[in-house]
Design a protein around this motif. Structure first.
Motif, short mmCIF file in Angstrom:
data_model
loop_
_atom_site.label_atom_id
_atom_site.label_comp_id
_atom_site.label_asym_id
_atom_site.label_seq_id
_atom_site.Cartn_x
_atom_site.Cartn_y
_atom_site.Cartn_z
N ALA A 53 0.82 -1.21 0.00
CA ALA A 53 0.00 0.00 0.00
C ALA A 53 0.85 1.26 0.00
O ALA A 53 0.51 2.26 -0.65
CB ALA A 53 -0.94 0.00 1.21
N SER A 54 1.97 1.23 0.72
CA SER A 54 2.84 2.41 0.76
C SER A 54 3.46 2.68 -0.61
O SER A 54 3.63 3.84 -1.01
CB SER A 54 3.94 2.22 1.80
N ALA A 55 3.77 1.59 -1.34
CA ALA A 55 4.33 1.75 -2.69
C ALA A 55 3.29 2.35 -3.63
O ALA A 55 3.61 3.17 -4.50
CB ALA A 55 4.80 0.40 -3.22
N ILE A 56 2.02 1.94 -3.46
CA ILE A 56 0.93 2.51 -4.27
C ILE A 56 0.80 3.99 -3.98
O ILE A 56 0.65 4.82 -4.89
CB ILE A 56 -0.41 1.79 -3.97
N GLY A 57 0.86 4.34 -2.70
CA GLY A 57 0.76 5.75 -2.31
C GLY A 57 1.89 6.58 -2.90
O GLY A 57 1.66 7.69 -3.38
N LYS A 58 3.12 6.04 -2.86
CA LYS A 58 4.26 6.76 -3.43
C LYS A 58 4.11 6.91 -4.95
O LYS A 58 4.50 7.93 -5.52
CB LYS A 58 5.54 6.01 -3.10
#
Length: 432
Positions: A53-58
């Motif tokens: 999810a953090s990679a998607i946000g970035k």
């Protein structure tokens, strides 16, 4: 494995929603349902930890060409600019101007309508033209006492064929060209000849398909609409023209296309607000533009981005890309995108194939072939593109049946020959 199951189920449910429950009414609000299964699939993938999810946000805030927020900003901005002209009666005025020349029969009218739609599509987008011209054709055919089918088919085919010409013509063009780093002018130099080839073949095929129906006389007449706010219209035309020029030179002046389009919309909105205040009127045109913009594309595209990222992280897209190989990429990706558009819609198909092209290093030919398939696949079945979903929705409101069988007839006789012509010319262009 869960990612593949969820993605397949989401796409299947999307198709079923389009076929059996295209609209959902909540109180006074009508909601398209096509994006709901995809959104649910993305939520399940995120909740189950199947992607970072953090990679998607970035990725959503990253300064990269394939940032989906930039693509959405570009497409929605260009759509709003075109809808503004439509709200002021510009497209209806041009259509009526063409239809005034129908006194000599339907044949001339048919060709004129195709040409006008083709020209307008090049500088706007297929979705806007379908939204603008479809209701007008329905009303005109009723008043003129003629069969609307040849004109509806000509409009839809022209809009989804000539949308290939410029990168702004279709959201799939924008996504694929941006993902591969192709600028406005470079895209045009390759796409124009395949577009002309597909356009010529599709027009000939349409003529052969409907020539008997077009032999009937025109018995009625349609009044030309009056444009009341000519100042706003000319300002709107100026904004669209300047924006198109900026998009064409954006790569040379270091200006990202989404910024140019967004600034054009902001400028137009500022003019409208000031003009409305001076006239002591409500900015009704502005409000209607915002209402008509395809906002549901936002959750749809973002959800598809999440699911594609999940498949990419799992190695699924790379495996399929390598399995396709590096030979005959124009034919393979053109056919795959054409068929894929009619299984999962052309936007998710483009996102998925874009990842495959990048993983397999298939070359720029695969990208252009995918663009062609994603545009021409729109008139093979009603699921092929968002334009098809909107087209069917408008026709149902006018009690005109244009179902799966009609689309397939159009697809076999028009879309397939146009696809073959476009891919053949693309292959020759890439050889030069």
């Amino acid at each position: 494995m869960l990612n593949i199951i969820v993605c397949c189920a989401a796409c299947l449910l999307m198709i079923l929603a389009v076929l059996f429950l295209p609209k959902l009414r909540i109180g006074k609000i009508k909601l398209d349902t096509y994006f709901l299964p995809v959104l649910l699939g993305a939520i399940i993938i995120l909740c189950c930890g199947q992607t970072d999810a953090s990679a998607i946000g970035k990725a959503l805030i990253a300064d990269t060409p394939v940032n989906p927020l930039k693509i959405l900003a570009l497409f929605l901005s260009m759509t709003i600019l075109s809808v503004f002209l439509d709200e002021l009666g510009f497209f209806g005025y041009l259509a009526a101007l063409v239809l005034r020349h129908s006194r000599n029969g339907q044949k001339r009218l048919f060709f004129l309508l195709y040409i006008v739609v083709a020209i307008l599509t090049v500088f706007t987008s297929n979705d806007v033209i379908v939204l603008s011209f479809t209701p007008f054709i329905c009303y005109f055919a009723k008043d003129a006492k003629i069969d609307p089918m040849p004109y509806l088919a000509a409009e839809f085919v022209a809009a989804n064929t000539w949308s290939m010409a410029l990168v702004i013509g279709n959201p799939t063009n924008i996504y694929l060209a941006t993902a591969y780093g192709v600028d406005f002018v470079s895209y045009l130099t390759v796409s124009i000849l395949p577009t002309v080839a597909a356009g010529g073949v599709s027009l000939l095929a349409l003529w052969l398909l409907f020539r008997k129906k077009l032999a009937a006389p025109v018995e009625g007449y349609c009044e030309q609409p009056v444009i009341t706010d000519k100042l706003s219209l000319w300002v709107g035309i100026a904004h669209v023209s300047v924006c198109t020029v900026l998009l064409a030179v954006s790569s040379y002046i270091g200006l990202e296309m989404w910024i140019a389009a967004l600034c054009a919309v902001a400028s137009l909105f500022l003019f409208t607000l000031i003009s409305s205040a001076v006239r002591r009127q409500k900015p009704c045109t502005l409000l209607r533009c915002l209402k008509r913009a395809p906002w549901q594309l936002v959750p749809f595209l973002l959800a598809m981005f999440v699911m594609t990222e999940a498949l990419s992280e799992q190695g699924t897209t790379a495996a399929i890309g390598k399995a396709l190989g590096s030979d005959l990429t124009v034919l393979k990706y053109g056919a795959l995108s054409f068929v894929g558009s009619n299984l999962i819609n052309n936007i998710p198909m483009s996102i998925f194939l874009s990842s495959m092209i990048s993983s397999a290093s298939s070359g720029v030919g695969a990208m252009y072939a995918t663009v062609i398939g994603s545009n021409l696949g729109a008139f093979f079945t009603p699921i092929g593109a968002l334009a098809g979903l909107m087209f069917g929705s408008i026709l149902s409101e006018h009690e005109i049946k244009f179902g799966y069988r009609d689309f397939l007839k159009l697809g076999v006789t028009v879309a397939v020959p146009a696809l073959a012509a476009a891919l053949g010319v693309l292959y020759l262009v890439l050889l030069i």
